[in-house]
Design a protein around this motif. Structure first.
Motif, PDB file in Angstrom:
ATOM      1  N   TRP A 168      47.555  52.821  41.103  1.00  0.00           N
ATOM      2  CA  TRP A 168      47.475  51.371  41.203  1.00  0.00           C
ATOM      3  C   TRP A 168      48.698  50.853  41.961  1.00  0.00           C
ATOM      4  O   TRP A 168      49.760  51.460  41.946  1.00  0.00           O
ATOM      5  CB  TRP A 168      47.450  50.723  39.809  1.00  0.00           C
ATOM      6  N   THR A 169      48.548  49.686  42.571  1.00  0.00           N
ATOM      7  CA  THR A 169      49.690  49.045  43.223  1.00  0.00           C
ATOM      8  C   THR A 169      50.529  48.345  42.163  1.00  0.00           C
ATOM      9  O   THR A 169      50.070  48.122  41.034  1.00  0.00           O
ATOM     10  CB  THR A 169      49.236  48.023  44.268  1.00  0.00           C
ATOM     11  N   ASP A 171      51.356  45.198  42.062  1.00  0.00           N
ATOM     12  CA  ASP A 171      50.725  43.933  41.685  1.00  0.00           C
ATOM     13  C   ASP A 171      49.556  44.160  40.739  1.00  0.00           C
ATOM     14  O   ASP A 171      49.345  43.383  39.797  1.00  0.00           O
ATOM     15  CB  ASP A 171      50.248  43.180  42.922  1.00  0.00           C
ATOM     16  N   GLN A 172      48.790  45.233  40.973  1.00  0.00           N
ATOM     17  CA  GLN A 172      47.664  45.528  40.097  1.00  0.00           C
ATOM     18  C   GLN A 172      48.139  45.887  38.695  1.00  0.00           C
ATOM     19  O   GLN A 172      47.552  45.464  37.693  1.00  0.00           O
ATOM     20  CB  GLN A 172      46.836  46.674  40.685  1.00  0.00           C
ATOM     21  N   GLU A 175      49.255  42.788  36.856  1.00  0.00           N
ATOM     22  CA  GLU A 175      48.095  42.017  36.415  1.00  0.00           C
ATOM     23  C   GLU A 175      47.433  42.678  35.212  1.00  0.00           C
ATOM     24  O   GLU A 175      46.997  41.998  34.273  1.00  0.00           O
ATOM     25  CB  GLU A 175      47.083  41.889  37.557  1.00  0.00           C
TER      26      GLU A 175
END
Length: 205
Positions: A168-169, A171-172, A175
């Motif tokens: 995952w990034t 930002d992901q 979130e």
């Protein structure tokens, strides 16, 4: 409230203080206590510490110590008091008030004991355990988890979840953490090969 002398006698106490120490009246307490250090203090040395602070600072603020009631039971109290001096600068008596903080102390001790038990369970677990802060940084991780990633216990504290999860990034992942509710709902993350998928819960502090 109270007024006491450096030699350990009470000059005056109010009804609330008498009840706190288990006496029926201020008069009974004053007459029954000729030596505060040995009769009222759970540790007689605490009286010496109180007097030392009074001599050096002229007052004490939230001076927390354990005391003894008339029946011998112990309780915690916080004292705020000041020294009253004569014209030559000698302390003639102390004046102040006492607050019963026993319930707060019990709560603090219970929290400390729970934290100690939790730390022992986490540290001794054969599983890697990590607790995240809301910003993705590590709040707590046990030695097993640090070993899984190849870090020391000190080094692991400097990491964020995106430092080991590559699927995952950043930002992901942030979130995903935000979506974790207060029930401790789990979401999946992974460690670099050859490690396997792990479940992560966001704890609230």
């Amino acid at each position: 409230m109270f007024t006491s002398t450096p030699d350990g006698r009470y000059i005056s106490v109010n009804p609330a203080l008498a009840r706190m120490y288990g006496y029926n009246s201020p008069e009974e307490m004053i007459e029954s206590v000729p030596d505060i250090a040995t009769q009222m203090c759970s540790n007689p040395d605490d009286r010496e510490e109180f007097m030392r602070l009074m001599q050096e600072q002229g007052k004490v603020v939230e001076h927390e110590r354990q005391f003894r009631r008339k029946d011998g039971t112990k309780f915690w109290a916080s004292i705020n008091a000041h020294a009253v001096q004569d014209e030559h600068g000698l302390i003639i008596y102390y004046q102040g008030f006492t607050t019963d903080i026993t319930k707060r102390k019990w709560a603090e001790e219970a929290l400390h004991e729970e934290a100690t038990r939790r730390k022992i369970l986490v540290d001794q677990s054969r599983d890697g355990i990590v607790v995240l802060n809301e910003d993705g940084s590590i709040h707590e991780a046990n030695k097993r988890f640090a070993k899984m990633l190849g870090y020391t216990s000190e080094e692991i504290q400097q990491l964020h979840i995106w430092d080991w999860d590559t699927q995952w990034t950043r930002d992901q992942l942030i979130e995903m953490i935000r979506q974790v509710d207060k029930k401790g709902e789990l979401f999946e993350t992974s460690l670099p090969p050859p490690c396997v998928r792990i479940d992560v819960a966001l704890d609230e502090f």
